[in-house]
Design a protein around this motif. Structure first.
Motif, PDB file in Angstrom:
ATOM      1  N   GLU A   2       0.226   2.916   3.474  1.00  0.00           N
ATOM      2  CA  GLU A   2       0.479   4.249   4.014  1.00  0.00           C
ATOM      3  C   GLU A   2       0.105   5.350   3.024  1.00  0.00           C
ATOM      4  OE1 GLU A   2       1.214   4.475   7.203  1.00  0.00           O
ATOM      5  OE2 GLU A   2       1.166   2.273   7.187  1.00  0.00           O
ATOM      6  N   LYS A   3      -0.040   5.001   1.752  1.00  0.00           N
ATOM      7  CA  LYS A   3      -0.411   5.990   0.730  1.00  0.00           C
ATOM      8  C   LYS A   3      -1.919   6.166   0.598  1.00  0.00           C
ATOM      9  CE  LYS A   3       3.460   5.941  -2.562  1.00  0.00           C
ATOM     10  NZ  LYS A   3       3.788   5.756  -4.011  1.00  0.00           N
ATOM     11  N   ALA A   4      -2.697   5.292   1.239  1.00  0.00           N
ATOM     12  CA  ALA A   4      -4.150   5.364   1.115  1.00  0.00           C
ATOM     13  C   ALA A   4      -4.667   6.716   1.598  1.00  0.00           C
ATOM     14  CB  ALA A   4      -4.803   4.234   1.901  1.00  0.00           C
ATOM     15  N   VAL A   5      -5.647   7.245   0.898  1.00  0.00           N
ATOM     16  CA  VAL A   5      -6.244   8.541   1.235  1.00  0.00           C
ATOM     17  C   VAL A   5      -7.620   8.252   1.829  1.00  0.00           C
ATOM     18  CG1 VAL A   5      -6.907  10.800   0.361  1.00  0.00           C
ATOM     19  CG2 VAL A   5      -5.004   9.570  -0.699  1.00  0.00           C
ATOM     20  N   THR A   6      -7.673   8.153   3.163  1.00  0.00           N
ATOM     21  CA  THR A   6      -8.909   7.709   3.821  1.00  0.00           C
ATOM     22  C   THR A   6      -9.320   8.635   4.969  1.00  0.00           C
ATOM     23  OG1 THR A   6      -7.620   6.240   5.266  1.00  0.00           O
ATOM     24  CG2 THR A   6      -8.475   5.301   3.213  1.00  0.00           C
ATOM     25  N   PRO A   7      -9.552   9.927   4.691  1.00  0.00           N
ATOM     26  CA  PRO A   7      -9.926  10.851   5.760  1.00  0.00           C
ATOM     27  C   PRO A   7     -11.300  10.560   6.365  1.00  0.00           C
ATOM     28  CG  PRO A   7     -10.235  11.876   3.618  1.00  0.00           C
ATOM     29  CD  PRO A   7      -9.530  10.575   3.377  1.00  0.00           C
ATOM     30  N   ASN A   8     -12.142   9.853   5.627  1.00  0.00           N
ATOM     31  CA  ASN A   8     -13.496   9.585   6.111  1.00  0.00           C
ATOM     32  C   ASN A   8     -13.603   8.245   6.824  1.00  0.00           C
ATOM     33  OD1 ASN A   8     -14.574  11.993   4.796  1.00  0.00           O
ATOM     34  ND2 ASN A   8     -14.302  10.880   2.875  1.00  0.00           N
ATOM     35  N   SER A   9     -13.078   7.199   6.209  1.00  0.00           N
ATOM     36  CA  SER A   9     -13.266   5.849   6.747  1.00  0.00           C
ATOM     37  C   SER A   9     -12.127   5.370   7.628  1.00  0.00           C
ATOM     38  CB  SER A   9     -13.420   4.859   5.593  1.00  0.00           C
ATOM     39  OG  SER A   9     -12.178   4.697   4.908  1.00  0.00           O
ATOM     40  N   ASP A  10     -10.924   5.906   7.437  1.00  0.00           N
ATOM     41  CA  ASP A  10      -9.729   5.397   8.107  1.00  0.00           C
ATOM     42  C   ASP A  10      -9.611   3.886   7.911  1.00  0.00           C
ATOM     43  OD1 ASP A  10      -7.378   5.508   9.609  1.00  0.00           O
ATOM     44  OD2 ASP A  10      -8.428   5.110  11.494  1.00  0.00           O
ATOM     45  N   PHE A  11      -9.907   3.467   6.666  1.00  0.00           N
ATOM     46  CA  PHE A  11      -9.850   2.048   6.322  1.00  0.00           C
ATOM     47  C   PHE A  11      -8.990   1.890   5.065  1.00  0.00           C
ATOM     48  CE2 PHE A  11     -11.273  -2.019   4.634  1.00  0.00           C
ATOM     49  CZ  PHE A  11     -11.411  -2.800   5.774  1.00  0.00           C
ATOM     50  N   PRO A  12      -7.655   1.880   5.229  1.00  0.00           N
ATOM     51  CA  PRO A  12      -6.772   1.813   4.063  1.00  0.00           C
ATOM     52  C   PRO A  12      -6.780   0.447   3.392  1.00  0.00           C
ATOM     53  CG  PRO A  12      -5.493   1.713   6.077  1.00  0.00           C
ATOM     54  CD  PRO A  12      -6.902   1.987   6.491  1.00  0.00           C
ATOM     55  N   VAL A  13      -6.731   0.479   2.064  1.00  0.00           N
ATOM     56  CA  VAL A  13      -6.667  -0.732   1.253  1.00  0.00           C
ATOM     57  C   VAL A  13      -5.589  -0.532   0.195  1.00  0.00           C
ATOM     58  CG1 VAL A  13      -7.935  -2.316  -0.253  1.00  0.00           C
ATOM     59  CG2 VAL A  13      -9.145  -1.110   1.581  1.00  0.00           C
ATOM     60  N   ASN A  63      -6.892   2.949  -1.986  1.00  0.00           N
ATOM     61  CA  ASN A  63      -8.192   3.601  -2.026  1.00  0.00           C
ATOM     62  C   ASN A  63      -8.051   5.101  -1.780  1.00  0.00           C
ATOM     63  OD1 ASN A  63      -7.471   2.716   0.622  1.00  0.00           O
ATOM     64  ND2 ASN A  63      -9.588   2.922   1.331  1.00  0.00           N
ATOM     65  N   VAL A  64      -8.915   5.862  -2.450  1.00  0.00           N
ATOM     66  CA  VAL A  64      -8.876   7.324  -2.388  1.00  0.00           C
ATOM     67  C   VAL A  64     -10.266   7.842  -2.045  1.00  0.00           C
ATOM     68  CG1 VAL A  64      -8.564   9.433  -3.739  1.00  0.00           C
ATOM     69  CG2 VAL A  64      -6.981   7.516  -4.049  1.00  0.00           C
ATOM     70  N   GLU A  65     -10.348   8.644  -0.997  1.00  0.00           N
ATOM     71  CA  GLU A  65     -11.610   9.263  -0.595  1.00  0.00           C
ATOM     72  C   GLU A  65     -11.507  10.780  -0.709  1.00  0.00           C
ATOM     73  OE1 GLU A  65     -12.458   5.835   2.834  1.00  0.00           O
ATOM     74  OE2 GLU A  65     -12.127   7.933   3.403  1.00  0.00           O
ATOM     75  N   ILE A  78      -4.674  -8.024  -3.065  1.00  0.00           N
ATOM     76  CA  ILE A  78      -5.303  -6.973  -2.266  1.00  0.00           C
ATOM     77  C   ILE A  78      -4.972  -7.180  -0.790  1.00  0.00           C
ATOM     78  CG2 ILE A  78      -7.505  -5.883  -1.655  1.00  0.00           C
ATOM     79  CD1 ILE A  78      -8.620  -7.253  -4.254  1.00  0.00           C
ATOM     80  N   HIS A  79      -4.808  -6.065  -0.060  1.00  0.00           N
ATOM     81  CA  HIS A  79      -4.505  -6.157   1.369  1.00  0.00           C
ATOM     82  C   HIS A  79      -5.219  -5.045   2.126  1.00  0.00           C
ATOM     83  CE1 HIS A  79      -2.504  -6.887   5.098  1.00  0.00           C
ATOM     84  NE2 HIS A  79      -1.727  -5.837   5.044  1.00  0.00           N
ATOM     85  N   THR A  80      -5.707  -5.368   3.314  1.00  0.00           N
ATOM     86  CA  THR A  80      -6.273  -4.365   4.211  1.00  0.00           C
ATOM     87  C   THR A  80      -5.599  -4.465   5.569  1.00  0.00           C
ATOM     88  OG1 THR A  80      -8.041  -5.881   4.896  1.00  0.00           O
ATOM     89  CG2 THR A  80      -8.547  -4.361   3.104  1.00  0.00           C
ATOM     90  N   LYS A  81      -5.509  -3.334   6.232  1.00  0.00           N
ATOM     91  CA  LYS A  81      -4.899  -3.292   7.565  1.00  0.00           C
ATOM     92  C   LYS A  81      -5.906  -3.680   8.638  1.00  0.00           C
ATOM     93  CE  LYS A  81      -2.306   0.277   8.461  1.00  0.00           C
ATOM     94  NZ  LYS A  81      -1.856   1.651   8.829  1.00  0.00           N
ATOM     95  N   LYS A  82      -7.194  -3.403   8.361  1.00  0.00           N
ATOM     96  CA  LYS A  82      -8.235  -3.632   9.358  1.00  0.00           C
ATOM     97  C   LYS A  82      -9.333  -4.518   8.780  1.00  0.00           C
ATOM     98  CE  LYS A  82      -7.583   1.071  11.127  1.00  0.00           C
ATOM     99  NZ  LYS A  82      -8.257   2.360  11.409  1.00  0.00           N
TER     100      LYS A  82
END
Length: 234
Positions: free
Chosen positions: A119-130, A145-147, A178-182
């Protein structure tokens, strides 16, 4: 956190030119960043990028940046990106900066924490939090990840968490999770694999995939022919 001058934690075995800075957030929290070089030179993380991405990964917005001089890579970009106030100071010390080292205890369940951390991931471009957790024997660091507006200036979760640890003066690690939601597979990108090879060359990498499965690998297996050379300094 009280320690010597921040730049002493910089990892600069190839240039021998340590760099450091401190970013202060809009809420008044301070985050240190140091230059972290890679044997593949383009993957070097400048101090300003490290500090700003660490700040953003903690849910804070950069407001000020303290530097010893203005000759820092990427400084102009980050100043423009967040309208940073640049403050030149004689010394950068760890006093009053955030200690991001977290103790391992009975409540440290990696997958549970990684899911929340997404939930802390900063992904305004990819919407792919890691999310990522980097473990020592007694503690761990968190990263996401931070974008930013320029994709080349953001950092993956793996490099954010490594930046936190190196800035804190920690270089001995146990494993990375490491974990990804998508996505089909939770896996470090090629650039992160090269950086991982620099600091965790024969370590366990645990991947928690979006479908609920988990796989374990040795870092050397993720990038078996990573770039290295005895011709370069280290």
């Amino acid at each position: 956190m009280t320690r010597n001058l921040i730049y002493t934690q910089a990892y600069t075995p190839y240039s021998n030119k340590p760099k450091a800075c401190v970013v202060e957030s809009r809420k008044g929290s301070s985050y240190a960043g140091v230059r972290i070089e890679n044997i593949s030179y383009p993957l070097t993380i400048p101090a300003v990028q490290a500090a700003c991405c660490i700040c953003l990964s903690e849910g804070q917005i950069p407001s000020k940046i303290y530097v010893q001089n203005k000759e820092l890579d990427q400084l102009d970009f980050w100043v423009q990106e967040f309208d940073l106030e640049v403050i030149v100071t004689d010394e950068l010390r760890f006093e009053n900066t955030e200690d991001l080292t977290l103790p391992i205890d009975t409540d440290t369940v990696p997958l549970s924490k990684l899911k929340i951390l997404l939930e802390k991931a900063v992904t305004p471009n990819s919407d792919f939090p890691v999310s990522a957790m980097l473990f020592t024997k007694t503690a761990y660091f968190e990263g996401v990840n931070v974008e930013v507006s320029d994709w080349t200036k953001g950092l993956c979760a793996e490099r954010v968490v490594i930046s936190k640890a190196i800035t804190a003066g920690i270089t001995e690690f146990e494993r990375l999770e490491i974990h990804t939601k998508k996505g089909e597979v939770s896996s470090p990108c090629g650039a992160c694999r090269q950086v991982i090879a620099e600091f965790l060359p024969y370590h366990d990498i645990i991947l928690h995939h979006a479908d609920g499965t988990t796989s374990e690998h040795l870092s050397i297996d993720l990038l078996p022919f990573n770039f290295k050379s005895t011709s370069l300094k280290k």
